[in-house]
Design a protein around this motif. Structure first.
Motif, PDB file in Angstrom:
ATOM      1  N   LYS A  53     -34.238 -29.609 -27.311  1.00  0.00           N
ATOM      2  CA  LYS A  53     -34.780 -28.338 -27.795  1.00  0.00           C
ATOM      3  C   LYS A  53     -35.184 -27.498 -26.592  1.00  0.00           C
ATOM      4  CE  LYS A  53     -39.657 -29.645 -28.348  1.00  0.00           C
ATOM      5  NZ  LYS A  53     -40.813 -29.634 -29.258  1.00  0.00           N
ATOM      6  N   ALA A  54     -35.224 -26.206 -26.803  1.00  0.00           N
ATOM      7  CA  ALA A  54     -35.636 -25.260 -25.759  1.00  0.00           C
ATOM      8  C   ALA A  54     -36.438 -24.146 -26.407  1.00  0.00           C
ATOM      9  CB  ALA A  54     -34.419 -24.696 -25.028  1.00  0.00           C
ATOM     10  N   GLU A  55     -37.474 -23.724 -25.702  1.00  0.00           N
ATOM     11  CA  GLU A  55     -38.282 -22.600 -26.175  1.00  0.00           C
ATOM     12  C   GLU A  55     -38.805 -21.839 -24.969  1.00  0.00           C
ATOM     13  OE1 GLU A  55     -41.176 -24.552 -28.541  1.00  0.00           O
ATOM     14  OE2 GLU A  55     -42.257 -25.399 -26.841  1.00  0.00           O
ATOM     15  N   LYS A  56     -39.221 -20.618 -25.193  1.00  0.00           N
ATOM     16  CA  LYS A  56     -39.721 -19.807 -24.091  1.00  0.00           C
ATOM     17  C   LYS A  56     -41.036 -20.375 -23.567  1.00  0.00           C
ATOM     18  CE  LYS A  56     -37.518 -15.335 -24.959  1.00  0.00           C
ATOM     19  NZ  LYS A  56     -37.741 -13.878 -25.139  1.00  0.00           N
ATOM     20  N   VAL A  65     -38.710 -23.697 -21.511  1.00  0.00           N
ATOM     21  CA  VAL A  65     -39.185 -25.076 -21.429  1.00  0.00           C
ATOM     22  C   VAL A  65     -38.243 -25.911 -22.283  1.00  0.00           C
ATOM     23  CG1 VAL A  65     -41.096 -26.666 -21.826  1.00  0.00           C
ATOM     24  CG2 VAL A  65     -41.556 -24.291 -21.166  1.00  0.00           C
ATOM     25  N   GLU A  66     -37.578 -26.871 -21.660  1.00  0.00           N
ATOM     26  CA  GLU A  66     -36.560 -27.657 -22.357  1.00  0.00           C
ATOM     27  C   GLU A  66     -36.950 -29.133 -22.377  1.00  0.00           C
ATOM     28  OE1 GLU A  66     -33.745 -24.618 -19.939  1.00  0.00           O
ATOM     29  OE2 GLU A  66     -34.238 -26.661 -19.243  1.00  0.00           O
ATOM     30  N   THR A  77     -38.981 -33.076 -19.426  1.00  0.00           N
ATOM     31  CA  THR A  77     -39.313 -31.652 -19.547  1.00  0.00           C
ATOM     32  C   THR A  77     -38.784 -30.944 -18.313  1.00  0.00           C
ATOM     33  OG1 THR A  77     -41.312 -32.106 -20.837  1.00  0.00           O
ATOM     34  CG2 THR A  77     -41.167 -29.970 -19.737  1.00  0.00           C
ATOM     35  N   ILE A  78     -37.968 -29.932 -18.521  1.00  0.00           N
ATOM     36  CA  ILE A  78     -37.364 -29.176 -17.426  1.00  0.00           C
ATOM     37  C   ILE A  78     -37.563 -27.687 -17.693  1.00  0.00           C
ATOM     38  CG2 ILE A  78     -35.193 -28.598 -16.256  1.00  0.00           C
ATOM     39  CD1 ILE A  78     -34.241 -31.433 -16.809  1.00  0.00           C
ATOM     40  N   ILE A  79     -37.964 -26.979 -16.661  1.00  0.00           N
ATOM     41  CA  ILE A  79     -38.157 -25.529 -16.746  1.00  0.00           C
ATOM     42  C   ILE A  79     -36.957 -24.841 -16.097  1.00  0.00           C
ATOM     43  CG2 ILE A  79     -39.715 -23.612 -16.258  1.00  0.00           C
ATOM     44  CD1 ILE A  79     -41.010 -25.858 -17.868  1.00  0.00           C
ATOM     45  N   MET A  91     -29.174 -22.678 -26.436  1.00  0.00           N
ATOM     46  CA  MET A  91     -29.718 -23.766 -25.628  1.00  0.00           C
ATOM     47  C   MET A  91     -29.985 -25.021 -26.452  1.00  0.00           C
ATOM     48  SD  MET A  91     -29.825 -22.804 -22.475  1.00  0.00           S
ATOM     49  CE  MET A  91     -30.852 -24.123 -21.798  1.00  0.00           C
ATOM     50  N   GLN A  92     -30.053 -24.878 -27.758  1.00  0.00           N
ATOM     51  CA  GLN A  92     -30.386 -26.023 -28.598  1.00  0.00           C
ATOM     52  C   GLN A  92     -29.212 -26.996 -28.684  1.00  0.00           C
ATOM     53  OE1 GLN A  92     -33.589 -25.707 -29.310  1.00  0.00           O
ATOM     54  NE2 GLN A  92     -33.531 -23.561 -28.647  1.00  0.00           N
ATOM     55  N   ASN A  93     -29.501 -28.285 -28.513  1.00  0.00           N
ATOM     56  CA  ASN A  93     -28.468 -29.334 -28.589  1.00  0.00           C
ATOM     57  C   ASN A  93     -27.277 -29.034 -27.688  1.00  0.00           C
ATOM     58  OD1 ASN A  93     -29.782 -30.986 -30.655  1.00  0.00           O
ATOM     59  ND2 ASN A  93     -29.347 -29.262 -32.022  1.00  0.00           N
ATOM     60  N   ARG A  94     -27.560 -28.497 -26.532  1.00  0.00           N
ATOM     61  CA  ARG A  94     -26.512 -28.095 -25.593  1.00  0.00           C
ATOM     62  C   ARG A  94     -26.264 -29.201 -24.558  1.00  0.00           C
ATOM     63  NH1 ARG A  94     -25.265 -22.480 -23.663  1.00  0.00           N
ATOM     64  NH2 ARG A  94     -23.776 -22.722 -21.966  1.00  0.00           N
ATOM     65  N   PRO A  95     -25.016 -29.644 -24.387  1.00  0.00           N
ATOM     66  CA  PRO A  95     -24.701 -30.567 -23.294  1.00  0.00           C
ATOM     67  C   PRO A  95     -24.831 -29.838 -21.959  1.00  0.00           C
ATOM     68  CG  PRO A  95     -22.997 -30.615 -25.003  1.00  0.00           C
ATOM     69  CD  PRO A  95     -23.852 -29.409 -25.253  1.00  0.00           C
TER      70      PRO A  95
END
Length: 206
Positions: A53-56, A65-66, A77-79, A91-95
Motif C-alpha cells: 500500500k502507498a499513501e501520501k 509512505v509505502e 516502510t519506504i519513503i 502505486m497500490q500492489n505495484r511490483p
C-alpha cells in the motif's frame, strides 16, 4: 538518491524531481567513478519488491509512505518522492525494484528503510519506477550477471565505503528501456525477462 527533504520543505518538489526516492546516491563519489565493475555493483542488495500500500506522507506533499514486501517477515516502510510522477492508485500492489542495503533514514518523522529504484530523464521531470520481470517474486535478488555473484554488503559497509555512490552512475536504461549496469542487463536468477521502466531510454537509474 536520498535527499534531506525533511530539513528544507520549500525545496521538496524540486528535490523530489531530482532525488525521487529520497535516498543517498547519484552524486559522483566513491572509488568507482571512472570504472564499472559488476562485482562492485553486486555488493548492493537489489531485490524484487511489491508495494502493498502507498499513501501520501502526512508531513510532506511530494512524498509517499509505502509498505513494501521485499521477502522478509514484515514489509519495509519506504519513503519515495513520487507523488508528482505516479498517481497514488498506480502505486497500490505495484511490483517494484528495491535497494535494500542502505541505512535507514528519518524522513519528516517517518523512518525510511530502502529505496525504490527509478529511471529519470535529464530534466528530472519524468520519473518512472523500475519493474521486475513478470513471474519474479518479492525478495528475489536482482544482479549484474557474472560467474560468482558476491553476497551483498551490510548497510554500514555500503555507507562507509560509499559503494552506491561509486556504482550508481553506471546504472542506466538502454534503448529498449531495460535496466543495465555498464551496458549489461540486470537479471533475476531463474526468471526470464528484463528489469525495465515504462518509456525512458538512456535514463539514469537511482
Amino acid at each position: 538518491t536520498r535527499a534531506a527533504l525533511h530539513d528544507e520543505p520549500l525545496l521538496e518538489q524540486k528535490r523530489a524531481a531530482v532525488l525521487h526516492s529520497t535516498r543517498a546516491g547519484g552524486d559522483q563519489g566513491g572509488d568507482g567513478g571512472d570504472r564499472a565493475d559488476a562485482a562492485d555493483a553486486n555488493q548492493m542488495d537489489i531485490r524484487v519488491g511489491l508495494v502493498i500500500k502507498a499513501e501520501k506522507h502526512p508531513e510532506a506533499d511530494s512524498l509517499y509512505v509505502e509498505e513494501v514486501d521485499v521477502g522478509e517477515e514484515e514489509p519495509r516502510t519506504i519513503i519515495s518522492g513520487l507523488v508528482n510522477f505516479v498517481p497514488v492508485e498506480e502505486m497500490q500492489n505495484r511490483p517494484v525494484v528495491v535497494l535494500c542495503n542502505l541505512k535507514p533514514r528519518n524522513m519528516r518523522g517517518i523512518k525510511s528503510n530502502g529505496m525504490l529504484l527509478c529511471a529519470s530523464n535529464d530534466a528530472h521531470d519524468v520519473v518512472e519506477p523500475l519493474a521486475p520481470p513478470e513471474g519474479a517474486t518479492p525478495g528475489q535478488r536482482i544482479v549484474v550477471p557474472e560467474d560468482d555473484v558476491p553476497e551483498p554488503k551490510s548497510a554500514n559497509q555500503v555507507a562507509k565505503k560509499k559503494i552506491w555512490e561509486g556504482v550508481q552512475p553506471f546504472f542506466k536504461t538502454n534503448d529498449e528501456c531495460v535496466a543495465t549496469f555498464d551496458g549489461t542487463a540486470l537479471a533475476v536468477d531463474g526468471v526470464e525477462g528484463n528489469v525495465a521502466c515504462k518509456s525512458l531510454t538512456g535514463a539514469s537509474i537511482s
